[in-house]
Design a protein around this motif. Structure first.
Motif, PDB file in Angstrom:
ATOM      1  N   VAL A 136       0.846  -1.202   0.000  1.00 50.75           N
ATOM      2  CA  VAL A 136       0.000   0.000   0.000  1.00 50.75           C
ATOM      3  C   VAL A 136       0.875   1.244   0.000  1.00 50.75           C
ATOM      4  O   VAL A 136       1.903   1.302   0.653  1.00 50.75           O
ATOM      5  CB  VAL A 136      -0.999   0.031   1.181  1.00 50.75           C
ATOM      6  N   LEU A 146      -7.902   1.121  -3.737  1.00 50.02           N
ATOM      7  CA  LEU A 146      -7.083  -0.083  -3.538  1.00 50.02           C
ATOM      8  C   LEU A 146      -7.511  -1.216  -4.472  1.00 50.02           C
ATOM      9  O   LEU A 146      -8.672  -1.320  -4.851  1.00 50.02           O
ATOM     10  CB  LEU A 146      -7.206  -0.573  -2.097  1.00 50.02           C
ATOM     11  N   GLN A 150      -5.108  -5.682  -2.107  1.00 48.46           N
ATOM     12  CA  GLN A 150      -4.830  -4.716  -1.053  1.00 48.46           C
ATOM     13  C   GLN A 150      -5.994  -4.626  -0.077  1.00 48.46           C
ATOM     14  O   GLN A 150      -5.812  -4.485   1.124  1.00 48.46           O
ATOM     15  CB  GLN A 150      -4.556  -3.341  -1.667  1.00 48.46           C
TER      16      GLN A 150
END
Lengths: 251, 412
Positions: A136, A146, A150
């Motif tokens: 991230v 995301l 993630q």
């Protein structure tokens, strides 16, 4: 690390919906620091077994042992207090909130009656670091930005933050590409390395063989096999899942 | 992403240049906030300035603030329910009913104005609670519930005030809100307080982050923000402090409604950004199921949002009564759609979960400018509605596109 005493152990649990017996006396164990895969075809009772552990749908009968003692799992609150966290397939994240906000959702810390953002941010970073997450860009990124892998990472890290003893992952790699599946599987291994008892539900036996220490196979509401991953072949597991094997010799 | 203290960034790292770069990237990602609306304000100001000699005058500048305040307050009220992905079409008539209760108690029951106003607000709270209960607990779509209240309360206003009843507002304190001004020093004091509060909060936040060993944004950003506030606020106050009267009695100063509105918007923004309730409101608006699983009492969050909406709508109703100096049976019938338009134009997403009170205020200035400017150009009312409708459609399209863009980014 002791492999002898399971963190969580189910003994003869049952669950029926009206006349349908979904769980017919299941024995199941998960050990600290190990990944236990729960496999079985659709309708085998995997979801029902998990919902019982999460306290969402309490079992009708049987015993639940947690760290050696008998416990009652009557509500999600009971499960939460024992440190049982479930990461559902749909993840349940708020896309409009950032990573830190999602990880602390419902458990926000206050200081002087206002949100203590810096402390929450620090703990979120530490939880992610403890899982060696590097993918991230920023912990203040909105979840909407995301990728699927993630998001899975955030959901798993949330359970670390809550100091979970048992983490149940429902099809964590179902919607992911190859590289992201790899990332998430690494994460699962690291989660177990931290001493958490990880239970992973998956249809993908390739994934199961990569991360799991043992494999428990459900077939039509019965636990037909509990196998050490190292001592079993892919084809054998498939045979148990499809019922071609293990009907006569359960336990 | 150069030298980091921790292995994960938080968006606070880097120099002013890095921060600016990151901001531009967010803009490209579709997080535009109220930037299109601010752009709109500048464009509208340019167009109307060229078209009408009266637009940028001292008198009209003050008028614009006063006109915007009423709409901004209603729009801010709506933000609380729009953040949930809900709507309150009855916000305007709720305000109308509350003011009818107020004026009825003052005129026919001879109450003191303070308890009468309290009763008006209580009526607003009760209405908000009922709407919230119907929506959150029973599960009737908010569009339908509030449409029903919108129709029903028009009748209630007539019952309370009588057919064609118009009552003058004679309470000096209420009339003062829109019609009186601060003394010149009062305006400057207001600016100093705003700058001081903003500065202290920034310092407090930075100290807190530092105490946990976290990186802070460059200090120059705090200074730039304060300088921006000081310049825009300073010019506005200087301009408002000049005599804008066209007659012999001088009129000058910041209208009293401005500090009141800023204080309410500040408190509301503080609640949304820094309290648990605010966080839950955004969470429920973003993903109600996730909020529920996180242990948030979703029904309570929703009901409270409708109550806050009703209370702020009543504030807007008080502003309205103050401005026109009377209460009648048709108050608040049309403003609610402008309020929704202002929120959306300002950058609040009708899909829920995204938006701020400041967006509503900026959107309200855009809508008020259109109203005001076209009025000065003596355009027929039809043109006014057409332009407002067009602007709303444009803003809603930008919202939808930004949302789609955000979605695309998230899946690559």
């Amino acid at each position: 690390m002791s492999f002898d005493i399971p963190v969580i152990e189910l003994k003869g649990v049952t669950k029926s919906f009206g006349p349908v017996d979904v769980l017919k006396g299941i024995d199941f164990s998960a050990y600290a620091g190990q990944v236990t895969a729960l496999v079985g075809d659709n309708g085998a009772g995997k979801s029902t077994l998990i919902k019982g552990l999460a306290g969402v749908q309490p079992y009708d009968g049987g015993e639940v042992h947690f760290a050696g003692g008998i416990v009652e799992l009557k509500s999600p609150l009971d499960a939460g207090e024992l440190g049982i966290e479930v990461v559902y397939q749909d993840l349940a994240l708020c896309e409009n909130l950032d990573i830190v906000q999602n990880m602390f959702l419902g458990k926000e810390e206050l200081k002087a009656a206002t949100l203590n953002e810096p402390h929450m941010e620090l703990q979120a970073v530490q939880a992610l670091e403890s899982l060696s997450v590097k993918t991230v860009k920023s912990v203040r990124q909105k979840v909407s930005s995301l990728s699927g892998g993630q998001r899975q990472t955030v959901a798993i890290a949330r359970s670390v933050l809550r100091d979970a003893k048992v983490v149940i992952l429902d099809e964590p790699t179902a919607a992911l590409g190859v590289a992201q599946t790899e990332q998430v599987l690494n994460l699962v291994t690291r989660l177990a390395d931290k001493g958490v008892a990880v239970i992973i539900i998956s249809h993908n036996l390739g994934d199961v063989f990569k991360v799991a220490h043992q494999i428990s196979v459900l077939y039509l509401g019965k636990m037909v096999a509990t196998l050490k991953t190292k001592e079993v072949t892919y084809d054998e597991v498939v045979a148990y899942i499809t019922g071609a094997k293990g009907q006569e010799g359960a336990n | 992403m150069s030298d980091k203290v921790t292995s994960l960034a938080s968006g606070h790292e880097g120099t002013l240049y890095d921060q600016t770069h990151a901001y531009l990237q967010r803009l490209r990602g579709g997080e535009m906030g109220s930037l299109p609306a601010i752009f709109g304000i500048l464009v509208l100001a340019g167009i109307f300035e060229i078209a009408s000699p009266f637009f940028i005058t001292k008198l009209n500048f003050a008028n614009l603030f006063v006109q915007s305040a009423e709409l901004a307050m209603l729009s801010a009220a709506l933000v609380f329910v729009i953040l949930l992905g809900e709507i309150d079409l009855s916000a305007g008539v709720t305000a109308g009913v509350a003011m009818a209760v107020f004026i009825d108690l003052v005129k026919t029951q001879h109450w003191n104005w303070i308890p009468a106003l309290g009763a008006g607000f209580f009526a607003g709270i009760a209405i908000g609670a009922v709407i919230g209960f119907m929506v959150a607990k029973i599960g009737v779509p908010s569009f339908v519930v509030t449409l029903a209240f919108f129709l029903g309360f028009q009748g209630m206003q007539l019952v309370l005030l009588g057919e064609g009843g118009v009552y003058r507002v004679e309470t000096p304190a209420i009339l003062a809100i829109m019609n009186n001004n601060l003394a010149a020093w009062g305006g400057w004091l207001m600016l100093v307080i705003a700058l001081a509060v903003s500065f202290v909060i920034s310092l407090f936040d930075r100290a807190r982050r530092a105490s946990y060993g976290l990186v802070n944004k460059p200090f120059s950003m705090v200074i730039i923000k304060l300088a921006g506030m000081a310049v825009i606020g300073g010019i506005s106050i200087y301009y408002l402090n000049l005599n804008r009267s066209q007659g012999s009695i001088p009129i000058s100063g910041v209208p009293i409604v401005i500090p009141i509105s800023i204080a309410i918007l500040f408190i509301g923004t503080f609640a949304l950004d820094r309290t648990r309730y605010g966080r839950y409101l955004y969470a429920v608006g973003g993903n109600p199921e996730a909020a529920r699983r996180a242990g948030i009492k979703v029904v309570g969050v929703r009901v409270i949002a409708f109550i806050i909406c009703a209370v702020l709508a009543v504030v807007s109703g008080v502003f309205h009564a103050s401005r026109i100096g009377s209460v009648d049976g048709s108050a608040g019938h049309t403003i609610v759609l402008s309020g929704v338009a202002a929120a959306v134009v300002g950058g609040v997403s009708l899909f829920g979960g995204r938006g701020r009170l400041a967006h509503a205020a900026i959107g309200a200035i855009v809508i008020s400018m259109i109203d005001n400017g076209l009025g000065l150009l003596q355009m027929p009312a039809g043109i006014n509605f057409l332009v407002q409708g067009g602007v709303l459609l444009l803003a809603a399209t930008i919202d939808a596109l930004a949302r789609r863009r955000g979605g695309v980014v998230s899946r690559n």
